[in-house]
Each structure stands twice: as C-alpha cells, then as structure tokens.
Design a protein around this motif. Structure first.
Motif: not given
Length: 108
Positions: A44-69
C-alpha cells in the motif's frame, strides 16, 4: 563444522545444512543469527521496518552474508503479499531490503 546446527524445516533448512556442510567454499555457517532490520514499502506504499531473523549467516571463500532458505511456492505467495520484500529476477529470488541492509556492511 563438527557442531550441532539447528534448523526449523526438514524440507528446506536441513537441505541447506547438508549442502553447506560439504561445500568446500563454505568456511563456517551459523544458524539463527541475530536479527536484522528490513526497511521497505508495503504493498500500500506505507514505509515499514521489521525485525527479521535470517536462517543462516554464512562465511564463504568469496564473501559472507545472511541467507534465507524458502521453497519457491512460499516465495510466490510472499511476493503477492509483500512485493517490495521479495522479488524474482529470472531464476533467482532476491530480498531487496535484506540486500540493502547487508550492503552497508559489505556483505550479502
């Protein structure tokens, strides 16, 4: 990694654990990392901020980040409800607010 990893879904997250456990490009991975803030506009165009817990945080040889499966059926449903939170680009799915959050730290 030689430790017990938690997962909520036998259909998706367990598969992720098995995949990451034997992927030589994965250095470490952590289940249920601390929550992040996703900021986006609702359907509807309303600004939202939500707290989200990703499934994983992954460290890879090419980088790192959060992942949601998720299964693709769920992504299609979620996209209808929150078109600015999840987006399909060809064969790949994205979470633009998650990517924006990660980019500020140089992560994925």
């Amino acid at each position: 990694m030689g430790v017990t990893i938690q997962f909520e879904s036998h259909r998706v997250e367990l598969a992720a654990v098995h995949e990451m456990e034997y992927d030589p490009a994965v250095l470490e991975y952590f289940d249920q990392p601390p929550s992040i803030i996703l900021a986006y506009n609702s359907a509807q165009g309303r600004r939202m901020s939500v707290r989200h817990t990703p499934d994983f945080f992954v460290l890879r040889t090419a980088g790192a980040g959060w992942e949601e499966w998720k299964i693709e059926e769920d992504l299609h449903r979620l996209t209808q409800h929150n078109p600015n939170r999840y987006r399909q680009d060809g064969e790949h799915w994205h979470c633009p607010p998650g990517e924006n959050y990660a980019n500020q730290f140089g992560l994925t």
